[in-house]
Design a protein around this motif. Structure first.
Motif, PDB file in Angstrom:
ATOM      1  N   LYS A 162      -7.814  35.831   0.759  1.00  0.00           N
ATOM      2  CA  LYS A 162      -7.521  36.877  -0.226  1.00  0.00           C
ATOM      3  C   LYS A 162      -6.495  36.398  -1.250  1.00  0.00           C
ATOM      4  O   LYS A 162      -6.655  36.616  -2.453  1.00  0.00           O
ATOM      5  CB  LYS A 162      -6.982  38.128   0.495  1.00  0.00           C
ATOM      6  CG  LYS A 162      -7.689  39.402   0.080  1.00  0.00           C
ATOM      7  CD  LYS A 162      -7.201  40.567   0.914  1.00  0.00           C
ATOM      8  CE  LYS A 162      -8.342  41.240   1.635  1.00  0.00           C
ATOM      9  NZ  LYS A 162      -7.892  42.307   2.541  1.00  0.00           N
ATOM     10  N   SER A 163      -5.455  35.735  -0.775  1.00  0.00           N
ATOM     11  CA  SER A 163      -4.415  35.299  -1.720  1.00  0.00           C
ATOM     12  C   SER A 163      -4.936  34.156  -2.590  1.00  0.00           C
ATOM     13  O   SER A 163      -4.573  34.044  -3.760  1.00  0.00           O
ATOM     14  CB  SER A 163      -3.133  34.910  -0.991  1.00  0.00           C
ATOM     15  OG  SER A 163      -3.369  33.797  -0.163  1.00  0.00           O
ATOM     16  N   LEU A 164      -5.818  33.333  -2.035  1.00  0.00           N
ATOM     17  CA  LEU A 164      -6.440  32.281  -2.847  1.00  0.00           C
ATOM     18  C   LEU A 164      -7.338  32.909  -3.913  1.00  0.00           C
ATOM     19  O   LEU A 164      -7.365  32.471  -5.065  1.00  0.00           O
ATOM     20  CB  LEU A 164      -7.249  31.326  -1.960  1.00  0.00           C
ATOM     21  CG  LEU A 164      -7.991  30.196  -2.689  1.00  0.00           C
ATOM     22  CD1 LEU A 164      -7.044  29.364  -3.549  1.00  0.00           C
ATOM     23  CD2 LEU A 164      -8.715  29.287  -1.703  1.00  0.00           C
ATOM     24  N   LEU A 178      -1.709  28.506  -7.496  1.00  0.00           N
ATOM     25  CA  LEU A 178      -3.116  28.261  -7.168  1.00  0.00           C
ATOM     26  C   LEU A 178      -3.252  26.989  -6.345  1.00  0.00           C
ATOM     27  O   LEU A 178      -3.960  26.948  -5.330  1.00  0.00           O
ATOM     28  CB  LEU A 178      -3.943  28.156  -8.465  1.00  0.00           C
ATOM     29  CG  LEU A 178      -5.397  27.709  -8.325  1.00  0.00           C
ATOM     30  CD1 LEU A 178      -6.166  28.623  -7.386  1.00  0.00           C
ATOM     31  CD2 LEU A 178      -6.084  27.685  -9.692  1.00  0.00           C
ATOM     32  N   ALA A 179      -2.527  25.931  -6.744  1.00  0.00           N
ATOM     33  CA  ALA A 179      -2.586  24.662  -6.010  1.00  0.00           C
ATOM     34  C   ALA A 179      -2.116  24.854  -4.571  1.00  0.00           C
ATOM     35  O   ALA A 179      -2.722  24.351  -3.625  1.00  0.00           O
ATOM     36  CB  ALA A 179      -1.728  23.616  -6.712  1.00  0.00           C
ATOM     37  N   PHE A 229      -6.986  32.385  -7.935  1.00  0.00           N
ATOM     38  CA  PHE A 229      -8.066  31.921  -8.822  1.00  0.00           C
ATOM     39  C   PHE A 229      -8.265  32.876  -9.993  1.00  0.00           C
ATOM     40  O   PHE A 229      -8.662  32.469 -11.081  1.00  0.00           O
ATOM     41  CB  PHE A 229      -9.388  31.792  -8.054  1.00  0.00           C
ATOM     42  CG  PHE A 229      -9.693  30.391  -7.596  1.00  0.00           C
ATOM     43  CD1 PHE A 229      -9.764  29.342  -8.497  1.00  0.00           C
ATOM     44  CD2 PHE A 229      -9.919  30.115  -6.249  1.00  0.00           C
ATOM     45  CE1 PHE A 229     -10.053  28.045  -8.067  1.00  0.00           C
ATOM     46  CE2 PHE A 229     -10.199  28.830  -5.813  1.00  0.00           C
ATOM     47  CZ  PHE A 229     -10.266  27.794  -6.729  1.00  0.00           C
ATOM     48  N   CYS A 230      -8.014  34.182  -9.746  1.00  0.00           N
ATOM     49  CA  CYS A 230      -8.302  35.197 -10.763  1.00  0.00           C
ATOM     50  C   CYS A 230      -7.409  35.092 -11.995  1.00  0.00           C
ATOM     51  O   CYS A 230      -7.674  35.746 -13.000  1.00  0.00           O
ATOM     52  CB  CYS A 230      -8.208  36.595 -10.177  1.00  0.00           C
ATOM     53  SG  CYS A 230      -9.628  36.981  -9.138  1.00  0.00           S
ATOM     54  N   ILE A 231      -6.346  34.275 -11.949  1.00  0.00           N
ATOM     55  CA  ILE A 231      -5.533  34.112 -13.160  1.00  0.00           C
ATOM     56  C   ILE A 231      -6.271  33.273 -14.195  1.00  0.00           C
ATOM     57  O   ILE A 231      -5.953  33.332 -15.369  1.00  0.00           O
ATOM     58  CB  ILE A 231      -4.163  33.444 -12.876  1.00  0.00           C
ATOM     59  CG1 ILE A 231      -4.348  32.032 -12.324  1.00  0.00           C
ATOM     60  CG2 ILE A 231      -3.326  34.283 -11.926  1.00  0.00           C
ATOM     61  CD1 ILE A 231      -3.092  31.199 -12.399  1.00  0.00           C
ATOM     62  N   GLN A 265     -14.560  34.160  -5.385  1.00  0.00           N
ATOM     63  CA  GLN A 265     -15.125  34.122  -4.034  1.00  0.00           C
ATOM     64  C   GLN A 265     -16.161  32.999  -3.923  1.00  0.00           C
ATOM     65  O   GLN A 265     -16.202  32.276  -2.932  1.00  0.00           O
ATOM     66  CB  GLN A 265     -15.779  35.458  -3.767  1.00  0.00           C
ATOM     67  CG  GLN A 265     -16.150  35.674  -2.322  1.00  0.00           C
ATOM     68  CD  GLN A 265     -17.041  36.881  -2.187  1.00  0.00           C
ATOM     69  OE1 GLN A 265     -16.666  37.982  -2.563  1.00  0.00           O
ATOM     70  NE2 GLN A 265     -18.235  36.685  -1.658  1.00  0.00           N
ATOM     71  N   ARG A 266     -16.969  32.871  -4.967  1.00  0.00           N
ATOM     72  CA  ARG A 266     -17.986  31.819  -4.982  1.00  0.00           C
ATOM     73  C   ARG A 266     -17.314  30.450  -4.912  1.00  0.00           C
ATOM     74  O   ARG A 266     -17.749  29.571  -4.167  1.00  0.00           O
ATOM     75  CB  ARG A 266     -18.798  31.941  -6.277  1.00  0.00           C
ATOM     76  CG  ARG A 266     -20.201  31.425  -6.148  1.00  0.00           C
ATOM     77  CD  ARG A 266     -21.052  31.915  -7.300  1.00  0.00           C
ATOM     78  NE  ARG A 266     -21.753  30.811  -7.914  1.00  0.00           N
ATOM     79  CZ  ARG A 266     -21.650  30.457  -9.188  1.00  0.00           C
ATOM     80  NH1 ARG A 266     -20.854  31.123 -10.018  1.00  0.00           N
ATOM     81  NH2 ARG A 266     -22.343  29.447  -9.646  1.00  0.00           N
TER      82      ARG A 266
END
Lengths: 194, 194
Positions: free
Chosen positions: A3-5, B38-39, A9-11, A21-22
């Motif tokens: 979830k935190s990843l 993110l990293a 990514f959403c930034i 998610q993909r």
């Protein structure tokens, strides 16, 4: 953790929860090494990439590859909004001069003024160096036009030719599908056919 | 450094050099902290996310949240291809049973057979646990159908109801734009109207 990843990514521009998610499932199921390499490359770039002290583009060194290249023509200076614009112009392969990156466009309402765009540095450059031509290559938007106009006023104090990149129908583009502003520009900017 | 980061981004599905460049310039110019976060999240996930020992979905713990949840119905087992499918079904909120993740579909030509899909584990689960119904929720593709058929043959040895998720016109979908296979399925799978 997933979830935190996903949120991290959403930034990225244009990446929403589904795309994130993909990415995540792909990396976890098929390419964990690639994921780790991406993380490492990201950390390295975020920590080490700075701005070129001369043209203000993104660069690891204090002077970027183009500013550091003696073979580039010092007498031409192309003024662009972002480092991505340099990349685009370089790919065309037609320009051999140097660049100056504004890092945006004039927008006093957002607090982006002369200082933020480095126009004082540009002023110094024009007064110290022998620049024959500055090419205004800001975007063909209202903001880009205003910025180009402002810079042309600065440049007029110096003995320098001021040019603006051409606007018109894109190559491969069809007149039928061009918007009216582009067509108006293409007509008013017409040239003798040779 | 920017170039190697670009290549690293390009491993993501649907991300090419142009999109990667957009990500990189955005992060470098506007959100370096986000890039570093993110990293970090990526490294953590790549190193620590494993597979659930029971249902084979992605999980940090040895048993995932769903397998570990006593409130979920043990008598229903929904068989899906990927962890992303679980996510999609969970979002519908209608299913309260458990899952089993194949991790793909039967494809002997790619070396994906009984062992790779964990069908031996599934066999054991069916023989040991009291499962009343297995729901075949593999994709509505040729490969998904073959896989569903193969699993139904395994399940037939046990006293278990075997069901397949319904296929037909998607909700909100218009008949006019549905493909012929979907329409054929929707017609042959019609139900009494109540």
């Amino acid at each position: 953790m997933i979830k935190s990843l996903n949120q991290a990514f959403c930034i990225l521009p244009g990446v929403g929860s589904k795309t994130a998610q993909r990415f995540i499932y792909y990396l976890l199921e098929h390419n964990r090494e690639g994921g780790l390499a991406l993380a490492k490359a990201l950390t390295g770039a975020m920590e080490q990439v700075k701005h070129c002290g001369i043209c203000r583009t993104l660069s690891e060194a204090t002077a970027c590859e183009i500013c550091d290249n003696d073979k580039r023509d010092d007498s031409q200076l192309c003024i662009v909004e972002t480092p991505a614009d340099i990349h685009a112009i370089e790919q065309s392969g037609i320009y051999k001069g140097k660049y100056f990156v504004l890092g945006g466009y004039l927008s006093p309402i957002d607090g982006i003024g002369v200082a933020e765009l480095g126009l004082d540095e540009l002023n110094k450059m024009l007064s110290k160096q022998k620049i024959a031509e500055i090419i205004l290559a800001t975007n063909a938007t209202a903001e880009g036009e205003v910025t180009a106009h402002y810079i042309s006023n600065i440049a007029k104090q110096f003995d320098v030719q001021i040019t603006r990149i051409a606007h018109g129908i894109p190559i491969g583009g069809e007149l039928e599908y061009a918007d009216i502003n582009t067509i108006a520009h293409a007509l008013s900017g017409r040239k003798n056919y040779d």
